[in-house]
Design a protein around this motif. Sequence first.
Motif, PDB file in Angstrom:
ATOM      1  N   TRP A 110       0.915  -1.202   0.003  1.00 27.38           N
ATOM      2  CA  TRP A 110       0.064  -0.196  -0.011  1.00 27.38           C
ATOM      3  C   TRP A 110       0.808   1.179   0.063  1.00 27.38           C
ATOM      4  O   TRP A 110       1.786   1.490   0.835  1.00 27.38           O
ATOM      5  N   ILE A 111       0.721   2.220  -0.996  1.00 26.72           N
ATOM      6  CA  ILE A 111       1.298   3.545  -0.988  1.00 26.72           C
ATOM      7  C   ILE A 111       0.160   4.299  -0.789  1.00 26.72           C
ATOM      8  O   ILE A 111      -0.977   4.338  -1.289  1.00 26.72           O
ATOM      9  N   GLU A 112       0.554   5.267   0.016  1.00 27.24           N
ATOM     10  CA  GLU A 112      -0.770   6.545   0.454  1.00 27.24           C
ATOM     11  C   GLU A 112      -1.547   7.031  -0.671  1.00 27.24           C
ATOM     12  O   GLU A 112      -2.648   7.268  -0.509  1.00 27.24           O
ATOM     13  N   SER A 113      -0.758   7.332  -1.929  1.00 23.88           N
ATOM     14  CA  SER A 113      -1.543   7.846  -2.894  1.00 23.88           C
ATOM     15  C   SER A 113      -2.430   6.881  -3.482  1.00 23.88           C
ATOM     16  O   SER A 113      -3.322   7.469  -4.147  1.00 23.88           O
ATOM     17  N   ASP A 114      -2.562   5.633  -3.253  1.00 19.71           N
ATOM     18  CA  ASP A 114      -3.506   4.691  -3.650  1.00 19.71           C
ATOM     19  C   ASP A 114      -4.778   4.942  -3.166  1.00 19.71           C
ATOM     20  O   ASP A 114      -5.956   4.721  -4.005  1.00 19.71           O
ATOM     21  N   TYR A 115      -4.995   5.627  -2.145  1.00 17.46           N
ATOM     22  CA  TYR A 115      -6.217   6.113  -1.481  1.00 17.46           C
ATOM     23  C   TYR A 115      -7.215   6.879  -2.396  1.00 17.46           C
ATOM     24  O   TYR A 115      -8.251   6.716  -2.138  1.00 17.46           O
ATOM     25  N   TYR A 116      -6.532   7.768  -3.160  1.00 19.42           N
ATOM     26  CA  TYR A 116      -7.332   8.572  -3.998  1.00 19.42           C
ATOM     27  C   TYR A 116      -7.610   8.107  -5.437  1.00 19.42           C
ATOM     28  O   TYR A 116      -7.701   8.973  -6.328  1.00 19.42           O
ATOM     29  N   GLN A 117      -7.175   6.978  -5.888  1.00 15.83           N
ATOM     30  CA  GLN A 117      -7.459   6.320  -6.896  1.00 15.83           C
ATOM     31  C   GLN A 117      -8.841   5.487  -7.091  1.00 15.83           C
ATOM     32  O   GLN A 117      -9.342   5.055  -6.069  1.00 15.83           O
ATOM     33  N   GLY A 118      -9.183   5.339  -8.541  1.00 14.25           N
ATOM     34  CA  GLY A 118     -10.506   4.470  -8.768  1.00 14.25           C
ATOM     35  C   GLY A 118     -11.597   5.409  -8.262  1.00 14.25           C
ATOM     36  O   GLY A 118     -11.751   6.607  -8.090  1.00 14.25           O
ATOM     37  N   GLU A 119     -12.785   4.538  -8.514  1.00 10.96           N
ATOM     38  CA  GLU A 119     -14.095   5.133  -7.996  1.00 10.96           C
ATOM     39  C   GLU A 119     -14.137   5.338  -6.580  1.00 10.96           C
ATOM     40  O   GLU A 119     -14.535   6.572  -6.250  1.00 10.96           O
ATOM     41  N   LYS A 120     -13.498   4.791  -5.506  1.00 10.85           N
ATOM     42  CA  LYS A 120     -13.558   4.856  -4.404  1.00 10.85           C
ATOM     43  C   LYS A 120     -12.754   6.266  -4.275  1.00 10.85           C
ATOM     44  O   LYS A 120     -12.994   7.116  -3.178  1.00 10.85           O
ATOM     45  N   GLY A 121     -11.743   6.224  -4.655  1.00  8.87           N
ATOM     46  CA  GLY A 121     -10.739   7.674  -4.578  1.00  8.87           C
ATOM     47  C   GLY A 121     -11.494   8.886  -5.148  1.00  8.87           C
ATOM     48  O   GLY A 121     -11.530   9.812  -4.462  1.00  8.87           O
ATOM     49  N   LYS A 122     -12.442   8.861  -6.018  1.00  4.29           N
ATOM     50  CA  LYS A 122     -13.419   9.670  -6.639  1.00  4.29           C
ATOM     51  C   LYS A 122     -14.181  10.198  -5.652  1.00  4.29           C
ATOM     52  O   LYS A 122     -14.183  11.507  -5.280  1.00  4.29           O
ATOM     53  N   ILE A 123     -14.570   9.523  -4.559  1.00  2.00           N
ATOM     54  CA  ILE A 123     -15.566   9.950  -3.572  1.00  2.00           C
ATOM     55  C   ILE A 123     -14.921  10.598  -2.533  1.00  2.00           C
ATOM     56  O   ILE A 123     -15.345  11.426  -1.899  1.00  2.00           O
ATOM     57  N   GLU A 124     -13.572   9.848  -2.161  1.00  2.86           N
ATOM     58  CA  GLU A 124     -12.793  10.416  -1.117  1.00  2.86           C
ATOM     59  C   GLU A 124     -12.241  11.855  -1.639  1.00  2.86           C
ATOM     60  O   GLU A 124     -12.109  12.469  -0.624  1.00  2.86           O
ATOM     61  N   ARG A 125     -11.843  12.126  -2.692  1.00  6.20           N
ATOM     62  CA  ARG A 125     -11.281  13.473  -3.023  1.00  6.20           C
ATOM     63  C   ARG A 125     -12.505  14.405  -3.232  1.00  6.20           C
ATOM     64  O   ARG A 125     -12.129  15.538  -2.798  1.00  6.20           O
ATOM     65  N   ALA A 126     -13.758  13.960  -3.409  1.00  2.30           N
ATOM     66  CA  ALA A 126     -14.944  14.941  -3.233  1.00  2.30           C
ATOM     67  C   ALA A 126     -15.215  15.390  -1.591  1.00  2.30           C
ATOM     68  O   ALA A 126     -15.213  16.387  -1.402  1.00  2.30           O
ATOM     69  N   LYS A 127     -14.870  14.203  -0.828  1.00  3.73           N
ATOM     70  CA  LYS A 127     -15.134  14.411   0.598  1.00  3.73           C
ATOM     71  C   LYS A 127     -13.896  15.366   1.194  1.00  3.73           C
ATOM     72  O   LYS A 127     -14.093  16.364   1.724  1.00  3.73           O
ATOM     73  N   ALA A 128     -12.672  15.273   0.440  1.00  2.52           N
ATOM     74  CA  ALA A 128     -11.521  16.165   1.318  1.00  2.52           C
ATOM     75  C   ALA A 128     -11.945  17.683   0.489  1.00  2.52           C
ATOM     76  O   ALA A 128     -11.693  18.412   1.355  1.00  2.52           O
ATOM     77  N   GLU A 129     -12.398  17.784  -0.613  1.00  2.06           N
ATOM     78  CA  GLU A 129     -12.636  19.110  -1.148  1.00  2.06           C
ATOM     79  C   GLU A 129     -13.783  19.804  -0.425  1.00  2.06           C
ATOM     80  O   GLU A 129     -13.797  20.678   0.004  1.00  2.06           O
ATOM     81  N   ALA A 130     -14.725  18.990   0.176  1.00  8.57           N
ATOM     82  CA  ALA A 130     -15.929  19.613   0.773  1.00  8.57           C
ATOM     83  C   ALA A 130     -15.482  19.907   2.130  1.00  8.57           C
ATOM     84  O   ALA A 130     -15.590  21.134   2.676  1.00  8.57           O
ATOM     85  N   SER A 131     -14.497  19.309   2.751  1.00 10.99           N
ATOM     86  CA  SER A 131     -14.169  19.600   4.054  1.00 10.99           C
ATOM     87  C   SER A 131     -13.168  20.701   3.878  1.00 10.99           C
ATOM     88  O   SER A 131     -13.208  21.429   4.926  1.00 10.99           O
ATOM     89  N   GLU A 132     -12.548  20.922   2.901  1.00  7.11           N
ATOM     90  CA  GLU A 132     -11.570  22.233   2.674  1.00  7.11           C
ATOM     91  C   GLU A 132     -12.480  23.351   2.636  1.00  7.11           C
ATOM     92  O   GLU A 132     -11.903  24.469   3.090  1.00  7.11           O
ATOM     93  N   LYS A 133     -13.753  23.344   1.917  1.00 12.14           N
ATOM     94  CA  LYS A 133     -14.310  24.224   1.779  1.00 12.14           C
ATOM     95  C   LYS A 133     -14.918  24.776   3.135  1.00 12.14           C
ATOM     96  O   LYS A 133     -15.507  26.055   3.245  1.00 12.14           O
ATOM     97  N   GLU A 134     -15.360  23.912   3.918  1.00  9.81           N
ATOM     98  CA  GLU A 134     -16.057  24.136   5.158  1.00  9.81           C
ATOM     99  C   GLU A 134     -15.084  24.670   6.034  1.00  9.81           C
ATOM    100  O   GLU A 134     -15.464  25.830   6.942  1.00  9.81           O
ATOM    101  N   THR A 135     -13.985  24.342   6.142  1.00  5.71           N
ATOM    102  CA  THR A 135     -12.857  25.043   7.068  1.00  5.71           C
ATOM    103  C   THR A 135     -12.357  26.582   6.658  1.00  5.71           C
ATOM    104  O   THR A 135     -11.551  27.118   7.273  1.00  5.71           O
ATOM    105  N   SER A 136     -12.497  26.649   5.225  1.00  4.94           N
ATOM    106  CA  SER A 136     -11.919  28.098   4.761  1.00  4.94           C
ATOM    107  C   SER A 136     -12.854  29.151   4.755  1.00  4.94           C
ATOM    108  O   SER A 136     -13.944  29.163   5.013  1.00  4.94           O
TER     109      SER A 136
END
Length: 159
Positions: A133-159
């Motif tokens: 497992w290499i940490e950039s694997d987390y944001y790949q594929g269909e699951k990664g698409k969902i996780e990137r959207a979550k990360a983007e949403a949480s960034e917007k909430e904190t800014s």
Amino acid sequence: MEENEQSARGLHFVGKKDELIEAKRSFRTIEDRDILIIYHQGVFYAMDSYCYHAGGMLNNGDIEEINGKLCIICPKHKYKLTLAEGECLYKGTNPKEKPPVPRWYSKGVKQRTHTVTENNGEIYVKLSDDPDWIESDYYQGEKGKIERAKAEASEKETS
């Protein structure tokens, strides 16, 4: 090289050398992985296109030499990733040193890198076959698409 010979060796055609050199950075999806191909100082590099830390797009990151290694700087949070190995570098001090002197340290390999080869003016990428497992694997594929959207949403909430 015949097409079936390429796929048997895991090579994926990503473009003509001249076009990739002109583009400097190119985005490709290979086997459900989003890859960034970078041409810098006469060398091709390929790595996962989303930063391991929070899924930031690396394609707009600056490239700098840090501690003798070429690094791409994630535009989102300024994480520094070596182009060749995907190692994350950071500057810190050792509090046991008197006086503490800032120097570069490694967090280890965090970004998956891939092999780039050229054959008759055509560029191919062979995906990393490292089973770990290499940490950039987390944001790949269909699951990664969902996780990137979550990360983007949480960034917007904190800014």
